[in-house]
Design an enzyme around this catalytic site. Sequence first.
Site, PDB file in Angstrom:
ATOM      1  N   ILE A 101       1.164  -1.180   0.195  1.00 15.33           N
ATOM      2  CA  ILE A 101      -0.160  -0.400  -0.276  1.00 15.33           C
ATOM      3  C   ILE A 101       0.600   0.921   0.096  1.00 15.33           C
ATOM      4  O   ILE A 101       1.564   1.043  -0.080  1.00 15.33           O
ATOM      5  CB  ILE A 101      -0.741  -0.121   1.266  1.00 15.33           C
ATOM      6  CG1 ILE A 101      -1.907   1.548   0.489  1.00 15.33           C
ATOM      7  CG2 ILE A 101       0.270   0.256   2.590  1.00 15.33           C
ATOM      8  CD1 ILE A 101      -3.050   0.887   2.742  1.00 15.33           C
ATOM      9  N   CYS A 102       0.334   2.273  -0.341  1.00 19.35           N
ATOM     10  CA  CYS A 102       0.717   3.647  -0.505  1.00 19.35           C
ATOM     11  C   CYS A 102       2.159   3.487  -1.179  1.00 19.35           C
ATOM     12  O   CYS A 102       2.343   3.330  -2.746  1.00 19.35           O
ATOM     13  CB  CYS A 102       1.433   3.893   0.331  1.00 19.35           C
ATOM     14  SG  CYS A 102       1.651   5.700   1.211  1.00 19.35           S
TER      15      CYS A 102
END
Length: 182
Positions: A101-102
């Site tokens: 994620i991110c």
Amino acid sequence: MRTVLAILPEGFEEAEAVTPIDFLRRAGVRVTLAALGDALTVMGRNGIQLLADNTLRAVSEEVFDCVFLPGGPGVKLFRADARVPELLTRQAARGGWIAAICAAPTVLNDAGLLAGRKFTAHDSVREELPAMEIGKPVVVDGKLLTSRGAGTAAHFGLVLVQELVSAAARNEVAQSVCWPND
């Protein structure tokens, strides 16, 4: 019982780590928190400390259904540690799940795991990852699951539960946390 290895570097984004871990555990998944460094206490980007179950060194040869990398400033530590791409490459070779994620999808890119795949990431890494899908909170491509950032962490966690456990487990977790119907 499904298993997930969540690797925590100093400076991890707390919401991106804790929310998916919480949802996975609610669904009965055994999540092992592994500190990237040698200390079991790991400081997040906003000063929240998590106590890891073990260090990456201690669990790096174990087999997990999924390896999960949260984002945040700590991603630079993932990228500087040769063990991480080696672990991800082994995970992909054995057909296991990988979730990031991110900015953490940059680590997957470093390991050569994004070529020809659909994925998303945080806008801050768009120049480095120009093929990322924009506007989707979560993208699943085979056993690769990616998401955009802290604001998509709950959605990401629910999709992880659905993919690793079942749609019924996802619905049960969603209901337990008052997730709006989607």
